[in-house]
Design an enzyme around this catalytic site. Structure first.
Site, PDB file in Angstrom:
ATOM      1  CD  GLU A  36      -2.476   1.865   0.452  1.00 15.17           C
ATOM      2  OE1 GLU A  36      -3.216   1.113  -0.212  1.00 15.17           O
ATOM      3  OE2 GLU A  36      -2.375   3.095   0.239  1.00 15.17           O
ATOM      4  CB  CYS A  94     -20.120   5.076   5.424  1.00 19.95           C
ATOM      5  SG  CYS A  94     -18.456   5.207   6.083  1.00 19.95           S
ATOM      6  CB  ILE A  95     -23.902   5.639   0.800  1.00 19.18           C
ATOM      7  CG1 ILE A  95     -23.999   7.064   1.355  1.00 19.18           C
ATOM      8  CG2 ILE A  95     -25.225   5.168   0.230  1.00 19.18           C
ATOM      9  CD1 ILE A  95     -24.185   8.122   0.282  1.00 19.18           C
ATOM     10  CG  HIS A 434     -19.686   5.968  -7.508  1.00 17.38           C
ATOM     11  ND1 HIS A 434     -21.059   6.045  -7.398  1.00 17.38           N
ATOM     12  CD2 HIS A 434     -19.210   6.144  -6.246  1.00 17.38           C
ATOM     13  CE1 HIS A 434     -21.395   6.264  -6.136  1.00 17.38           C
ATOM     14  NE2 HIS A 434     -20.292   6.342  -5.422  1.00 17.38           N
TER      15      HIS A 434
HETATM   16  C1  FAD Z   1     -15.142  11.128  -1.707  1.00 19.70           C
HETATM   17  C2  FAD Z   1     -15.709   9.764  -2.034  1.00 19.70           C
HETATM   18  C3  FAD Z   1     -16.933   9.380  -1.489  1.00 19.70           C
HETATM   19  C4  FAD Z   1     -17.471   8.122  -1.797  1.00 19.70           C
HETATM   20  N1  FAD Z   1     -18.627   7.728  -1.177  1.00 19.70           N
HETATM   21  C5  FAD Z   1     -19.078   6.459  -1.372  1.00 19.70           C
HETATM   22  C6  FAD Z   1     -20.171   5.965  -0.616  1.00 19.70           C
HETATM   23  O1  FAD Z   1     -20.699   6.643   0.285  1.00 19.70           O
HETATM   24  N2  FAD Z   1     -20.626   4.694  -0.884  1.00 19.70           N
HETATM   25  C7  FAD Z   1     -20.065   3.926  -1.852  1.00 19.70           C
HETATM   26  O2  FAD Z   1     -20.554   2.814  -2.072  1.00 19.70           O
HETATM   27  N3  FAD Z   1     -19.002   4.359  -2.563  1.00 19.70           N
HETATM   28  C8  FAD Z   1     -18.469   5.586  -2.309  1.00 19.70           C
HETATM   29  N4  FAD Z   1     -17.340   6.000  -2.964  1.00 19.70           N
HETATM   30  C9  FAD Z   1     -16.693   5.083  -3.926  1.00 19.70           C
HETATM   31  C10 FAD Z   1     -15.907   3.926  -3.289  1.00 19.70           C
HETATM   32  O3  FAD Z   1     -15.354   4.255  -2.042  1.00 19.70           O
HETATM   33  C11 FAD Z   1     -14.806   3.482  -4.265  1.00 19.70           C
HETATM   34  O4  FAD Z   1     -15.394   3.273  -5.522  1.00 19.70           O
HETATM   35  C12 FAD Z   1     -14.128   2.179  -3.837  1.00 19.70           C
HETATM   36  O5  FAD Z   1     -13.504   2.335  -2.586  1.00 19.70           O
HETATM   37  C13 FAD Z   1     -13.082   1.777  -4.880  1.00 19.70           C
HETATM   38  O6  FAD Z   1     -12.428   0.625  -4.434  1.00 19.70           O
HETATM   39  P1  FAD Z   1     -11.105   0.150  -5.172  1.00 19.70           P
HETATM   40  O7  FAD Z   1     -10.592  -1.020  -4.415  1.00 19.70           O
HETATM   41  O8  FAD Z   1     -11.371   0.006  -6.612  1.00 19.70           O
HETATM   42  O9  FAD Z   1     -10.080   1.388  -5.039  1.00 19.70           O
HETATM   43  P2  FAD Z   1      -9.590   2.213  -3.778  1.00 19.70           P
HETATM   44  O10 FAD Z   1     -10.504   2.015  -2.610  1.00 19.70           O
HETATM   45  O11 FAD Z   1      -9.376   3.601  -4.260  1.00 19.70           O
HETATM   46  O12 FAD Z   1      -8.200   1.561  -3.389  1.00 19.70           O
HETATM   47  C14 FAD Z   1      -7.016   1.716  -4.133  1.00 19.70           C
HETATM   48  C15 FAD Z   1      -5.827   1.559  -3.183  1.00 19.70           C
HETATM   49  O13 FAD Z   1      -4.631   1.418  -3.921  1.00 19.70           O
HETATM   50  C16 FAD Z   1      -3.612   2.208  -3.340  1.00 19.70           C
HETATM   51  N5  FAD Z   1      -2.652   2.508  -4.408  1.00 19.70           N
HETATM   52  C17 FAD Z   1      -2.859   3.276  -5.505  1.00 19.70           C
HETATM   53  N6  FAD Z   1      -1.755   3.307  -6.269  1.00 19.70           N
HETATM   54  C18 FAD Z   1      -0.835   2.520  -5.650  1.00 19.70           C
HETATM   55  C19 FAD Z   1       0.508   2.166  -5.965  1.00 19.70           C
HETATM   56  N7  FAD Z   1       1.124   2.615  -7.081  1.00 19.70           N
HETATM   57  N8  FAD Z   1       1.189   1.360  -5.106  1.00 19.70           N
HETATM   58  C20 FAD Z   1       0.591   0.883  -3.970  1.00 19.70           C
HETATM   59  N9  FAD Z   1      -0.692   1.214  -3.631  1.00 19.70           N
HETATM   60  C21 FAD Z   1      -1.386   2.007  -4.472  1.00 19.70           C
HETATM   61  C22 FAD Z   1      -4.365   3.419  -2.810  1.00 19.70           C
HETATM   62  O14 FAD Z   1      -3.631   4.121  -1.819  1.00 19.70           O
HETATM   63  C23 FAD Z   1      -5.626   2.764  -2.270  1.00 19.70           C
HETATM   64  O15 FAD Z   1      -5.460   2.319  -0.940  1.00 19.70           O
HETATM   65  C24 FAD Z   1     -16.779   7.256  -2.687  1.00 19.70           C
HETATM   66  C25 FAD Z   1     -15.559   7.640  -3.235  1.00 19.70           C
HETATM   67  C26 FAD Z   1     -15.001   8.872  -2.901  1.00 19.70           C
HETATM   68  C27 FAD Z   1     -13.678   9.245  -3.491  1.00 19.70           C
END
Ligand code: FAD
Length: 499
Positions: A36, A94-95, A434
């Protein structure tokens, strides 16, 4: 520099990655490293205390990626990403919604064999066993009248804890009181409960995947040296960072990679294409007087409705609250008011496809992100948005709201024709946060597919993707639970292949 080696390397400890790393460790005998880029969220009150949810995107744990300026329309917004264990689930609101079965029937039809409603359902069940999800309750009059307005407009009260269709319900949220239930909190705590074969390496920035000329991924280059993966590497860096890592590793549209002198390991034109999102806009109205408010989460409830009567499932999600949503209308010049109501809405199954492109071969540089809103050929996304404005107006004109609402502030009562409403939408539309779909899952013969239904990168061995990037079509609700489901299911797929 250290030389480390594990059986599996999971890149990115966000929504999907944290879930995957834990579930994988429990299902395979080998060692798993979770790499991470950000720090741990442990002990960070601004992350763990949901009441402070506005702080992370603005602080040192968040970053914003500006968008490519559109030829027409709103170019002011940017995509927030978070760099901390838990990823976006450490900064989101957190929705918590499970998507309808029809979304996953569509995934299957789009070539994601094995991702139908029956197959994915046990993974959501497993998440909900571990993650505390609670329903918000508020007795404020300023919240209650929004439910009454929905009733007056013909919508029934629904619960989101079971499959649902049209109607209005109270928020379900992945938190316990004020404590956020991110993927990290739910799957990586407490420290002493973690399996011994899981290593969590925070502060580890993966710069690219090292792929042999015969197409085998065996290690990642990081800021702390090369880290080897004896069996597999799984990219979970999110819909913006995962395709970037692939392109920097020589996997993507060959002509674009050559432009930056990146040796091509696999020409996959779909990498970075097919960027999906939930475009968002709002209607703001002034209130006639001061409104009681909830200081933490001041939205009252969520309404799901159909703009197109024959839609398989509600095509618009409308969040209602006694507070203006001025993020985009303010800078666009629309008036504000000390007190007011907002209807914030998103297109559930938006069809426009944006794209990501490398702007530099330097891993520290941002991608060029073009969301390309409202570019779907038959104008579906805009039709749903216009319908959203008209539905919001209907809600604010119900008997329940009489005596409460004053003038419409945005788009304003002089904005009547479809053409004028469309201009307003273009001027103020923003991301629903999203981004998804940029490494689309599909059948191997489909030239737009990046991963096969087992999440393997097509044409490369030892490398999979498991995060928001793989979505073949958008899901109709907020996407964090679906991203976690993808991580959970990925663990089962990898474990099955390891036997
Ligand atoms: C402001 C905001 C509000 C939101 N509200 C909601 C909500 O209320 N309900 C809902 O359902 N969804 C919500 N979402 C969307 C949801 O949280 C995300 O779509 C979801 O978390 C994406 O999951 P993921 O695993 O694809 O990516 P992420 O959760 O973004 O995880 C990616 C991870 O990879 C790490 N990373 C990136 N590049 C590297 C690298 N080169 N080397 C090592 N680590 C790296 C990052 O640090 C991160 O920890 C929201 C998003 C945002 C930004």
């Amino acid at each position: 520099m250290e030389t480390l080696e594990f059986d599996y390397c999971v890149v990115g400890g966000g929504g999907a990655g944290a879930v995957l790393a834990r579930a994988l460790t429990e299902q395979v005998g080998g060692t798993v490293a979770l790499l991470e880029i950000g720090p741990s969220d442990a002990g960070r009150d601004e992350v763990l205390d949901f009441r402070r949810y506005r702080e992370v995107p603005a602080g040192e744990l968040g970053r914003r990626i500006p968008i490519v300026q559109p030829p027409r329309g709103n170019g002011r917004f940017s995509y927030p990403i978070s760099r901390v264990l838990g990823g976006s689930t450490s900064q989101n609101t957190c929705i918590w919604f499970r998507p309808p079965a029809s979304d996953f029937a569509d995934w299957q039809a789009a070539g994601a064999k094995g991702w139908g409603p029956e197959e994915i359902s046990p993974h959501f069940d497993a998440l909900e066993k571990r993650i505390h999800v609670e329903t918000e309750a508020s007795d404020l009059d300023s919240h209650r009248i929004l439910f009454d307005a929905a009733r007056d407009a013909g919508f029934k009260r629904i619960e989101f804890s079971a499959p649902f269709d049209e109607g209005i319900g109270r928020y379900r949220m992945s938190k316990s009181g004020h404590l956020r239930q991110s993927s990290s909190v739910a799957f990586l705590r407490p420290d002493d409960s973690l399996p011994k074969n899981l290593a969590i390496l925070t502060g580890t920035a993966v710069e690219r995947v090292l792929i042999s000329p015969d197409g085998r991924a065996g290690a990642v280059a990081t800021n702390r040296g090369t880290i080897g993966a004896r069996r597999e590497i799984i990219l979970c860096a999110g819909a913006l960072e995962t395709p970037k890592l692939l392109m920097l590793s020589g996997i993507g549209p060959a002509d674009e990679l050559r432009r930056f002198a990146i040796p091509v390991r696999r020409d996959l034109p779909g990498v970075g294409r097919h960027l999906l999102d939930h475009p968002a806009a709002c209607v703001n109205v002034a209130a006639r007087g001061p409104l009681a408010r909830d200081d933490v989460w001041n939205y009252a409830g969520v309404l799901f409705a159909r703009v197109e009567p024959d839609a398989a499932w509600p095509d618009i999600e409308i969040q209602l609250g006694p507070e203006l949503f001025e993020q985009q209308t303010g800078p666009a010049g629309y008036p504000g008011s000390p007190f007011g109501f907002a209807a914030y809405f998103t297109v559930n199954r938006a069809r426009s496809e944006g794209r990501l492109a490398l702007a530099s071969p330097d891993h520290r540089a941002d991608l060029a992100v073009d969301p390309a809103y409202f570019t779907d050929p038959d104008g579906y996304d805009m039709r749903i948005m216009v319908g959203g404005v008209r539905r919001a107006r209907r809600l604010f004109a119900t008997p329940a709201m009489a005596g409460w609402v004053g003038a419409e502030l945005a788009p304003g009562s002089d904005c009547e024709t479809d053409e004028r409403i469309e201009d307003f939408i273009r001027e103020t539309a923003t991301t629903g946060y999203h981004p998804a779909g940029t490494c689309r899952m599909g059948s191997v013969g489909d030239p737009t597919s990046v991963v096969d239904p087992a999440l393997n990168i097509i044409g490369i061995s030892g490398l999979r993707v498991a995060d928001a990037s793989i979505m073949p079509t958008m899901v109709s609700v907020n996407i964090a639970p679906t991203c976690m489901m993808i991580g959970h299911r990925a663990a089962s797929l990898i474990a099955a292949d390891s036997r």
